[in-house]
Design a protein around this motif. Structure first.
Motif, PDB file in Angstrom:
ATOM      1  N   ILE A   1       6.610  -6.940   2.599  1.00  0.00           N
ATOM      2  CA  ILE A   1       7.539  -5.680   2.308  1.00  0.00           C
ATOM      3  C   ILE A   1       7.681  -4.850   3.474  1.00  0.00           C
ATOM      4  O   ILE A   1       8.946  -4.513   3.983  1.00  0.00           O
ATOM      5  CB  ILE A   1       6.978  -4.951   1.167  1.00  0.00           C
ATOM      6  CG1 ILE A   1       7.318  -5.631  -0.098  1.00  0.00           C
ATOM      7  CG2 ILE A   1       7.906  -3.831   0.973  1.00  0.00           C
ATOM      8  CD1 ILE A   1       8.363  -6.143  -0.583  1.00  0.00           C
ATOM      9  N   GLY A   2       6.627  -4.831   4.342  1.00  0.00           N
ATOM     10  CA  GLY A   2       6.692  -3.869   5.489  1.00  0.00           C
ATOM     11  C   GLY A   2       7.491  -4.428   6.665  1.00  0.00           C
ATOM     12  O   GLY A   2       7.871  -3.750   7.554  1.00  0.00           O
TER      13      GLY A   2
ATOM     14  N   VAL B   1       6.873   0.690  -3.051  1.00  0.00           N
ATOM     15  CA  VAL B   1       6.670   1.565  -3.996  1.00  0.00           C
ATOM     16  C   VAL B   1       5.348   1.442  -4.619  1.00  0.00           C
ATOM     17  O   VAL B   1       4.502   2.369  -4.502  1.00  0.00           O
ATOM     18  CB  VAL B   1       7.684   1.619  -5.218  1.00  0.00           C
ATOM     19  CG1 VAL B   1       7.403   2.638  -6.374  1.00  0.00           C
ATOM     20  CG2 VAL B   1       9.183   1.807  -4.706  1.00  0.00           C
ATOM     21  N   SER B   2       4.949   0.042  -5.007  1.00  0.00           N
ATOM     22  CA  SER B   2       3.662  -0.057  -5.408  1.00  0.00           C
ATOM     23  C   SER B   2       3.361  -1.755  -5.490  1.00  0.00           C
ATOM     24  O   SER B   2       4.320  -2.468  -5.498  1.00  0.00           O
ATOM     25  CB  SER B   2       3.527   0.429  -6.891  1.00  0.00           C
ATOM     26  OG  SER B   2       4.330  -0.291  -7.771  1.00  0.00           O
ATOM     27  N   VAL B   3       2.241  -1.869  -5.698  1.00  0.00           N
ATOM     28  CA  VAL B   3       1.590  -3.278  -5.891  1.00  0.00           C
ATOM     29  C   VAL B   3       0.493  -3.273  -6.834  1.00  0.00           C
ATOM     30  O   VAL B   3      -0.499  -2.565  -6.607  1.00  0.00           O
ATOM     31  CB  VAL B   3       1.220  -3.891  -4.403  1.00  0.00           C
ATOM     32  CG1 VAL B   3       0.542  -5.288  -4.771  1.00  0.00           C
ATOM     33  CG2 VAL B   3       2.313  -4.150  -3.431  1.00  0.00           C
ATOM     34  N   GLU B   4       0.819  -3.795  -7.818  1.00  0.00           N
ATOM     35  CA  GLU B   4      -0.093  -3.885  -9.016  1.00  0.00           C
ATOM     36  C   GLU B   4      -0.877  -5.149  -9.344  1.00  0.00           C
ATOM     37  O   GLU B   4      -0.051  -6.119  -8.806  1.00  0.00           O
ATOM     38  CB  GLU B   4       0.376  -3.315 -10.327  1.00  0.00           C
ATOM     39  CG  GLU B   4       0.615  -1.828 -10.114  1.00  0.00           C
ATOM     40  CD  GLU B   4       1.421  -1.097 -11.525  1.00  0.00           C
ATOM     41  OE1 GLU B   4       1.112  -1.728 -12.485  1.00  0.00           O
ATOM     42  OE2 GLU B   4       1.668  -0.004 -11.329  1.00  0.00           O
ATOM     43  N   LYS B   5      -1.987  -5.429 -10.091  1.00  0.00           N
ATOM     44  CA  LYS B   5      -2.494  -6.688 -10.315  1.00  0.00           C
ATOM     45  C   LYS B   5      -2.309  -6.727 -11.821  1.00  0.00           C
ATOM     46  O   LYS B   5      -2.998  -6.025 -12.571  1.00  0.00           O
ATOM     47  CB  LYS B   5      -3.936  -6.820  -9.868  1.00  0.00           C
ATOM     48  CG  LYS B   5      -4.462  -8.183  -9.971  1.00  0.00           C
ATOM     49  CD  LYS B   5      -4.271  -9.077  -8.722  1.00  0.00           C
ATOM     50  CE  LYS B   5      -4.992 -10.355  -8.957  1.00  0.00           C
ATOM     51  NZ  LYS B   5      -6.523  -9.937  -8.750  1.00  0.00           N
ATOM     52  N   GLU B   6      -1.960  -7.944 -12.307  1.00  0.00           N
ATOM     53  CA  GLU B   6      -1.852  -7.979 -13.910  1.00  0.00           C
ATOM     54  C   GLU B   6      -2.166  -9.426 -14.150  1.00  0.00           C
ATOM     55  O   GLU B   6      -1.272 -10.376 -13.751  1.00  0.00           O
ATOM     56  CB  GLU B   6      -0.461  -7.609 -14.416  1.00  0.00           C
ATOM     57  CG  GLU B   6      -0.473  -7.742 -15.677  1.00  0.00           C
ATOM     58  CD  GLU B   6       0.799  -7.589 -16.465  1.00  0.00           C
ATOM     59  OE1 GLU B   6       1.218  -7.762 -17.725  1.00  0.00           O
ATOM     60  OE2 GLU B   6       1.560  -6.739 -15.738  1.00  0.00           O
ATOM     61  N   GLN B   7      -3.383  -9.849 -14.536  1.00  0.00           N
ATOM     62  CA  GLN B   7      -3.736 -11.293 -15.134  1.00  0.00           C
ATOM     63  C   GLN B   7      -3.377 -12.220 -13.823  1.00  0.00           C
ATOM     64  O   GLN B   7      -2.892 -13.439 -14.054  1.00  0.00           O
ATOM     65  CB  GLN B   7      -3.086 -11.764 -16.293  1.00  0.00           C
ATOM     66  CG  GLN B   7      -3.408 -10.563 -17.435  1.00  0.00           C
ATOM     67  CD  GLN B   7      -2.732 -11.175 -18.893  1.00  0.00           C
ATOM     68  OE1 GLN B   7      -2.423 -12.462 -19.014  1.00  0.00           O
ATOM     69  NE2 GLN B   7      -2.445 -10.140 -19.648  1.00  0.00           N
TER      70      GLN B   7
ATOM     71  N   ILE C   1       5.305  -6.621  -7.457  1.00  0.00           N
ATOM     72  CA  ILE C   1       5.541  -5.756  -6.425  1.00  0.00           C
ATOM     73  C   ILE C   1       6.994  -4.974  -6.630  1.00  0.00           C
ATOM     74  O   ILE C   1       7.899  -5.576  -7.128  1.00  0.00           O
ATOM     75  CB  ILE C   1       5.847  -6.442  -5.145  1.00  0.00           C
ATOM     76  CG1 ILE C   1       4.678  -7.663  -5.166  1.00  0.00           C
ATOM     77  CG2 ILE C   1       6.324  -5.863  -4.071  1.00  0.00           C
ATOM     78  CD1 ILE C   1       4.986  -8.755  -4.181  1.00  0.00           C
ATOM     79  N   ILE C   2       6.888  -3.728  -6.340  1.00  0.00           N
ATOM     80  CA  ILE C   2       8.166  -2.821  -6.709  1.00  0.00           C
ATOM     81  C   ILE C   2       8.336  -2.166  -5.338  1.00  0.00           C
ATOM     82  O   ILE C   2       7.670  -1.679  -4.445  1.00  0.00           O
ATOM     83  CB  ILE C   2       8.058  -1.774  -7.705  1.00  0.00           C
ATOM     84  CG1 ILE C   2       7.506  -2.411  -9.073  1.00  0.00           C
ATOM     85  CG2 ILE C   2       8.928  -0.791  -7.710  1.00  0.00           C
ATOM     86  CD1 ILE C   2       7.388  -1.368 -10.238  1.00  0.00           C
ATOM     87  N   ALA C   3       9.564  -2.437  -4.812  1.00  0.00           N
ATOM     88  CA  ALA C   3      10.183  -2.054  -3.666  1.00  0.00           C
ATOM     89  C   ALA C   3      11.510  -1.300  -3.826  1.00  0.00           C
ATOM     90  O   ALA C   3      12.142  -1.353  -4.843  1.00  0.00           O
ATOM     91  CB  ALA C   3      10.227  -3.060  -2.472  1.00  0.00           C
ATOM     92  N   LYS C   4      11.682  -0.331  -2.910  1.00  0.00           N
ATOM     93  CA  LYS C   4      13.107   0.495  -2.917  1.00  0.00           C
ATOM     94  C   LYS C   4      13.921   0.087  -1.632  1.00  0.00           C
ATOM     95  O   LYS C   4      13.427   0.039  -0.819  1.00  0.00           O
ATOM     96  CB  LYS C   4      12.514   1.858  -3.024  1.00  0.00           C
ATOM     97  CG  LYS C   4      13.854   2.914  -3.224  1.00  0.00           C
ATOM     98  CD  LYS C   4      13.216   4.331  -3.133  1.00  0.00           C
ATOM     99  CE  LYS C   4      14.424   5.381  -3.440  1.00  0.00           C
ATOM    100  NZ  LYS C   4      13.704   6.810  -3.532  1.00  0.00           N
ATOM    101  N   LYS C   5      15.085   0.195  -1.953  1.00  0.00           N
ATOM    102  CA  LYS C   5      16.116   0.013  -0.842  1.00  0.00           C
ATOM    103  C   LYS C   5      16.524   1.305  -0.046  1.00  0.00           C
ATOM    104  O   LYS C   5      16.857   2.321  -0.770  1.00  0.00           O
ATOM    105  CB  LYS C   5      17.410  -0.640  -1.318  1.00  0.00           C
ATOM    106  CG  LYS C   5      18.348  -0.846  -0.209  1.00  0.00           C
ATOM    107  CD  LYS C   5      19.640  -1.526  -0.641  1.00  0.00           C
ATOM    108  CE  LYS C   5      20.668  -1.768   0.275  1.00  0.00           C
ATOM    109  NZ  LYS C   5      21.842  -2.502  -0.101  1.00  0.00           N
TER     110      LYS C   5
END
Length: 587
Positions: free
Chosen positions: A562-563, A571-577, A582-586
């Motif tokens: 993303i960088g 915005v965030s990187v979370e772990k789920e199962q 990954i959530i990013a913003k324009k």
């Protein structure tokens, strides 16, 4: 039969009365489903159905023997390695069967864990028909029983067992002829010669050629002497080392050889190799399947599920050293380089070729089955969608069967996917969908308020192409809008990053992650051994397996990716199962 409290303590805990009657009914119903030809008897017989006594229930054959043989030393067993919760015991007489049932029915024997279910024992009129027991063999495997005479068997076995060059390994003794077998590489070198091939084996080779089982004379012979209980680990005979087929002759004792599918080691085909039988491991059974013999003192005959004790066994394996590149059709399992065809892509053209073969084509083949298995939604993805203001436009890039497109949340959602079959499936669900490449979206600049892409980015084969896909998603959303992507994590454990920290084979650089493994590998099991893998998708009803390409993400890799994208803020990187959300913003 009722026992006093002291006897119950001595032999285990017993269930009685109505509770036991219910368990008997359940046991009989299970038998009807799995073995309808076996009939329950209201009168005593020699044959006992023993529920809660199988390997599936955590009960080994040794434990069954320890429980039943003191009551009937001549008892014989039919056990199931999987799929059954019961076993059968054949007693020496009806009278003995009655005594055994009276002693053990409704009992949790002390030999088993206290949490175990009680043995539920019923009389049956007959045992399963051997012809109807479940058997399976890998394609192209050849088994020819009684290939040699008992006299020839004895002559061979005596010569091999007493040979002065026999060497001891961990679980067997070996002797090599022609060329030495290298156990560190599972291959043989032309320049490392062993004892000359004995005349008696040359006679066997002559017959194999005459019978057209082989066309060239083997030049690497390995003889193994297995004592009772000994085996050999599951392995491939290396593609690049030897020609097809691998020839194996069994002497003195029967044994069960287990073949494991290289794309799914849980798919096991047990094959009985009888004494004096010839086994030709060729074609798919050689190139795709591993084979081995489990270390144990007994086998379960896959044709009858009867227990067969092992004896000392001698095997003779004949191989022809390969002197030209392997050209087998099972290239995903082949160790030959193939001029880089199965390497991790290093440029745009190779990446596109890989994605076409192991992503696009595969999803066209599995589209219907994929739709049957994909209904639930990721919690973090649902939260992202719920955060989008009602009335907004949302794109779903790589929408699959359209499970996130179904109109129920006040959003105008439009999906797209490369797979024609999945587009048609989504369209039939009243979803708006277009067929396109995720790297070339057919949408106008800044035409949406949000975008998602679920389990797509990890199918893109290079860092630059993954970067381009994110840029394309940002192009079609408005400034200040967010996008959500999910990818598989290399770490599939409960502890989020424990395995990541232990792996020292990769180098994190400023704009990329370099994986030192350069060859694609078929993934099998729970733990990923490298980032770029081919992951099996199996359709059981058709016994078909397809391999999908994945680039699984290491810890910190999403942040680096993303960088590297212009006008993009993480915005965030979370772990789920086992997935990174990954959530990013324009910007």
């Amino acid at each position: 039969m009722y026992f006093n409290e002291e006897k119950n303590k001595a032999i285990g805990m017993r269930f009685e009365g109505g509770k036991l009657a219910k368990k008997v009914h359940k046991s009989v119903e299970q038998l009807k489903r799995h073995d309808p030809d076996v009939q329950v008897s209201s009168e005593p017989t020699r044959f006992l159905l023993v529920s809660n006594s199988s390997i599936l229930c955590g009960v080994s054959l040794e434990e069954l023997e320890a429980i039943f043989l003191p009551l009937d030393k001549s008892a014989e067993f039919i056990v199931y390695p999987n799929k059954r919760s019961y076993s059968f015991v054949q007693c020496s007489s009806v009278e003995t069967a009655v005594e055994v049932r009276n002693e053990l029915h409704g009992l949790i024997p002390l030999a088993l864990k206290s949490s175990h279910q009680p043995f539920i024992i019923s009389y049956v009129k007959n045992l399963p028909d051997a012809k109807k027991c479940e058997t399976y063999r890998p394609a192209d495997l050849g088994i020819f029983e009684d290939y040699i005479s008992t006299d020839f068997e004895k002559e061979l076995a005596d010569m091999l067992a007493s040979h002065p060059s026999v060497k001891s390994l961990k679980h067997r003794a070996v002797v090599h002829f022609g060329h030495v077998f290298d156990y560190s590489t599972n291959s043989a070198s032309e320049w490392k010669e062993a004892e000359p091939i004995p005349p008696i084996i040359e006679t066997l080779i002559d017959r194999l050629i005459c019978d057209k089982y082989i066309t060239e004379r083997p030049d690497q012979i390995t003889a193994n002497v297995y004592e009772r209980g000994h085996g050999i680990p599951s392995h491939y005979d290396t593609h690049s080392a030897f020609e097809d087929p691998i020839v194996s002759l069994s002497l003195l004792s029967d044994v069960v050889m287990e073949f494991k599918d290289g794309a799914n080691s849980a798919r096991i085909a047990p094959v009985l190799l009888k004494a004096r039988s010839l086994c030709l491991i060729r074609g798919e059974s050689r190139y795709r399947w591993k084979h081995g013999i489990v270390n144990r003192k007994y086998d379960v005959d896959p044709r009858t599920n009867r227990v067969v004790p092992r004896q000392t066994r001698v095997s003779l394996t004949l191989r022809k050293i390969r002197r030209k590149p392997c050209e087998c059709q099972w290239k995903e399992f082949c160790d030959w380089d193939r001029e880089g065809e199965m390497s991790v892509p290093s440029n745009e053209n190779l990446a596109l070729k890989l994605e076409n073969s192991y992503v696009s084509d595969v999803y066209e083949n599995i589209a219907s089955h994929f739709d049957e298995t994909r209904h639930s939604s990721w919690k973090a993805v649902k939260e992202f969608i719920n955060s989008i203001p009602r009335g907004s436009v949302m794109y779903d890039v790589g929408c699959g069967n359209g499970k996130y497109l179904i109109p129920k949340d006040g959003l105008l959602k439009i999906g797209c996917d490369m797979c024609q079959g999945l587009c048609e499936i989504a369209s039939r669900k009243d979803c708006s969908v277009a067929r396109c490449d995720a790297l070339f979206l057919p949408f106008r600049d800044e035409s949406a308020d949000a975008a998602i892409s679920i389990a797509v980015l990890h199918h893109i084969a290079t860092f630059e192409r993954r970067k381009r896909m994110i840029s394309e998603m940002l192009r079609v959303v408005k400034r200040g809008s967010k996008i959500c992507l999910t990818v598989w994590s290399m770490d599939q454990s409960q502890s989020e990053y424990s395995k990541m920290r232990e792996n020292k084979d990769d180098i994190v650089q400023e704009n990329n992650i370099v994986d030192t493994v350069n060859r694609l590998k078929v993934h099998d099991g729970k733990d990923f051994e490298q980032q770029d893998v081919l992951v099996p998708w199996t359709i059981d009803k058709k016994s078909e397996t397809f391999l999908r390409y994945y680039h699984v993400f290491r810890e910190g890799e999403a942040e680096i990716l993303i960088g590297s994208v212009e006008n993009c803020e993480l915005v965030s990187v979370e772990k789920e199962q086992g997935n990174y959300i990954i959530i990013a913003k324009k910007m």
